[in-house]
Design a protein around this motif. Structure first.
Motif, short mmCIF file in Angstrom:
data_model
loop_
_atom_site.label_atom_id
_atom_site.label_comp_id
_atom_site.label_asym_id
_atom_site.label_seq_id
_atom_site.Cartn_x
_atom_site.Cartn_y
_atom_site.Cartn_z
N GLY A 101 4.44 -50.46 -4.19
CA GLY A 101 5.67 -49.66 -4.32
C GLY A 101 5.72 -48.81 -5.57
O GLY A 101 6.80 -48.41 -6.02
N CYS A 102 4.55 -48.47 -6.14
CA CYS A 102 4.55 -47.73 -7.41
C CYS A 102 4.83 -46.24 -7.19
O CYS A 102 4.35 -45.63 -6.23
N SER A 103 5.60 -45.67 -8.14
CA SER A 103 6.00 -44.26 -8.02
C SER A 103 4.84 -43.28 -8.25
O SER A 103 4.93 -42.11 -7.90
N GLU A 104 3.74 -43.77 -8.86
CA GLU A 104 2.68 -42.85 -9.31
C GLU A 104 1.69 -42.55 -8.17
O GLU A 104 1.65 -43.26 -7.17
N ASP A 105 0.91 -41.47 -8.37
CA ASP A 105 0.04 -41.05 -7.25
C ASP A 105 -1.46 -41.19 -7.56
O ASP A 105 -2.28 -40.43 -7.04
N CYS A 106 -1.82 -42.18 -8.39
CA CYS A 106 -3.23 -42.40 -8.74
C CYS A 106 -4.04 -42.53 -7.45
O CYS A 106 -3.77 -43.43 -6.64
N SER A 107 -5.01 -41.64 -7.27
CA SER A 107 -5.56 -41.50 -5.91
C SER A 107 -6.55 -42.60 -5.53
O SER A 107 -7.05 -42.61 -4.42
N TYR A 108 -6.80 -43.52 -6.46
CA TYR A 108 -7.66 -44.67 -6.15
C TYR A 108 -6.85 -45.91 -5.78
O TYR A 108 -7.40 -46.92 -5.37
N CYS A 109 -5.53 -45.87 -5.96
CA CYS A 109 -4.76 -47.12 -6.03
C CYS A 109 -4.02 -47.47 -4.74
O CYS A 109 -3.22 -46.68 -4.22
N ALA A 110 -4.26 -48.69 -4.28
CA ALA A 110 -3.62 -49.19 -3.05
C ALA A 110 -2.13 -49.48 -3.28
O ALA A 110 -1.39 -49.70 -2.32
N GLN A 111 -1.70 -49.47 -4.55
CA GLN A 111 -0.32 -49.89 -4.84
C GLN A 111 0.65 -48.70 -4.97
O GLN A 111 1.85 -48.89 -5.19
N SER A 112 0.11 -47.49 -4.83
CA SER A 112 0.98 -46.32 -4.88
C SER A 112 1.84 -46.27 -3.62
O SER A 112 1.32 -46.43 -2.51
N ALA A 113 3.14 -45.98 -3.80
CA ALA A 113 4.03 -45.90 -2.63
C ALA A 113 3.78 -44.61 -1.85
O ALA A 113 4.30 -44.43 -0.75
N ALA B 264 1.30 -54.99 -13.40
CA ALA B 264 2.50 -54.61 -12.64
C ALA B 264 2.35 -53.17 -12.14
O ALA B 264 1.93 -52.29 -12.89
N ALA B 265 2.73 -52.96 -10.90
CA ALA B 265 2.61 -51.63 -10.29
C ALA B 265 3.84 -50.80 -10.66
O ALA B 265 4.70 -50.53 -9.82
N TRP B 266 3.90 -50.45 -11.93
CA TRP B 266 5.00 -49.64 -12.45
C TRP B 266 4.43 -48.44 -13.18
O TRP B 266 3.34 -48.50 -13.75
N ARG B 267 5.25 -47.37 -13.23
CA ARG B 267 4.87 -46.25 -14.10
C ARG B 267 4.94 -46.71 -15.56
O ARG B 267 4.16 -46.29 -16.40
N THR C 157 1.16 -37.39 -11.45
CA THR C 157 2.52 -37.80 -11.82
C THR C 157 2.66 -38.20 -13.29
O THR C 157 3.77 -38.41 -13.77
N HIS C 158 1.55 -38.38 -13.98
CA HIS C 158 1.59 -38.51 -15.44
C HIS C 158 0.29 -37.92 -15.97
O HIS C 158 -0.64 -37.65 -15.20
N SER C 159 0.25 -37.71 -17.29
CA SER C 159 -0.89 -36.97 -17.84
C SER C 159 -1.81 -37.88 -18.66
O SER C 159 -1.44 -39.00 -19.05
FE1 SF4 Z 1 -1.24 -45.76 -10.80
FE2 SF4 Z 1 -0.92 -48.20 -11.93
FE3 SF4 Z 1 0.86 -47.28 -10.15
FE4 SF4 Z 1 -1.59 -47.93 -9.30
S1 SF4 Z 1 -0.09 -49.31 -10.15
S2 SF4 Z 1 -0.40 -46.09 -8.71
S3 SF4 Z 1 -2.82 -47.35 -11.09
S4 SF4 Z 1 0.42 -46.38 -12.17
#
Ligand code: SF4
Ligand code: SAM
Ligand code: DTB
Length: 332
Positions: A46-58, A94-97, A163-165
């Motif tokens: 449910g994470c707000s960020e768009d890291c393109s490797y991450c399964a936890q991005s919403a 934690a899957a947080w910004r 979504t972040h730099s």
């Molecule tokens: Fe990015 Fe961390 Fe969120 Fe994954 S959990 S999308 S790595 S900020």
């Protein structure tokens, strides 16, 4: 270490590179210890960020769903089990910004940290962005190291995350250093980057002052539903070279052979340890992905004549080098 020197080291014949890395490793790490770190995802998905490797991005349709922050008691059960299995460092993700002081979720995390710190394990957390106040409170609660990866080169970063730099990442690292916690900072291989990107990432990390205490080198675990689901796998000998150059660039850091070990043979892992890796994630799970089974890792270490390291809860990060400015110092 600057880019040109890193490139020269990297491009040597493999055995020359390994010989140098081994010599530096033995100068700085006289014992045969491997740090065993157990990961736990205390807040998944449910994470707000768009890291393109991450399964936890919403933002991506992946098999990982959003969960709530784990209860203190449940985290303690897992930390106690990790300690019983021989792990000396407990790393909670934690899957947080990021986190903000004064919020109830941050207070809950501080409570979890205080509990785990009472187990006499090293306590590492990775919660995303922090300011100076959050960093201070985490240290006071008993965190020994903060994990915040720069993941790739500054040039390639915007291709991977929007979504972040990269500078946001550096700012957090600086707050962690200023609060007196050890920095754990590394990256991922296999994000479509070039070798030059990998070495640029290492240039940035090796110029931190104080130096990072540990450097995780992850290989991408391709996650279904993410933009990098079909990325090409990392070539094992490229990983070995990268570990060797990391050992040479930051001799005193623990170099952690991190995500992706399930995809490696024992022989490739042995070469990574020879080249300077002296830390692993230990336990059947990473955050959401699989890791080798405990019994298998223990038998690999035994085969190689390596030993598990004892915990260090001294909260003493590496000293800054005199005569050099503290860094990172983001420009923007
Ligand atoms: Fe990015 Fe961390 Fe969120 Fe994954 S959990 S999308 S790595 S900020
Ligand atoms: N949200 C926080 C953050 O981004 O810093 C903490 C958790 S995040 C999952 C921690 C790190 O895990 C990332 O910086 C990345 O290096 C690593 N990671 C995440 N997904 C990965 C994957 N599929 N393969 C390899 N490493 C991964
Ligand atoms: C790090 O460098 N690797 C760990 C830890 N720091 C937090 C995370 C690896 C995650 C692998 C993919 C997953 O489990 O979802």
């Amino acid at each position: 270490m600057n880019f040109a020197d890193l490139e020269t080291l990297y491009n040597q014949p493999l055995f020359d590179l390994l010989k140098q890395a081994r010599a530096v490793h033995e100068d700085h790490w006289s014992d045969k210890s491997v740090q065993l770190c157990t990961l736990l995802s205390i807040k998944t998905g449910g994470c707000s960020e768009d890291c393109s490797y991450c399964a936890q991005s919403a933002r991506y349709d992946t098999p990982v769903g959003a969960e709530r922050l784990m209860e203190r008691e449940a985290v303690m059960e897992r930390a106690t089990a990790a300690k019983r299995s021989g792990s000396t460092r407990f790393c909670m993700g934690a899957a947080w910004r990021g986190v903000r002081a004064g919020t109830s979720r941050f207070e809950d995390v501080l409570g979890i940290v205080r509990d785990v710190a009472s187990l006499d394990m090293e306590v590492c957390v990775t919660l995303g962005e922090l300011g100076p106040e959050e960093a201070r409170q985490l240290r006071e609660a008993g965190v020994t190291a903060y994990n915040h990866n720069i993941d790739t080169s500054p040039e390639h970063y915007p291709e991977i995350v929007t979504t972040h730099s990269f500078d946001d990442r550096l700012r957090t690292i600086r707050h962690v250093q200023d609060a007196g916690m050890s920095v754990c900072c590394g990256g991922i291989l296999g994000l479509g980057e070039t070798v030059a990107d990998r070495l640029r990432m290492l240039e940035v990390i090796s110029e931190f002052n104080p130096a990072p205490e540990s450097i995780p080198i992850n290989s991408l675990m391709p996650m279904p539903g993410t933009p990098l689901a079909d990325a090409d796998p990392v070539r094992p000998l490229d990983l070995v070279r990268m570990i060797a150059v990391t050992r040479l660039a930051v001799p005193k850091a623990r170099v952690r052979l991190s995500a992706g070990r399930t995809l490696l043979s024992d022989e490739t892992q042995a070469l990574c340890f020879f080249a300077g890796a002296n830390s692993i994630f230990y336990g059947d799970k990473l955050l959401t992905a699989d890791n080798p089974a405990i019994a298998r890792d223990l038998s690999l270490l035994e085969d190689l004549g390596l030993e598990a390291k004892a915990p260090d809860r001294s909260q003493q990060p590496p000293e800054p080098a005199a005569g050099r400015p503290r860094s990172p110092a983001p420009q923007h």
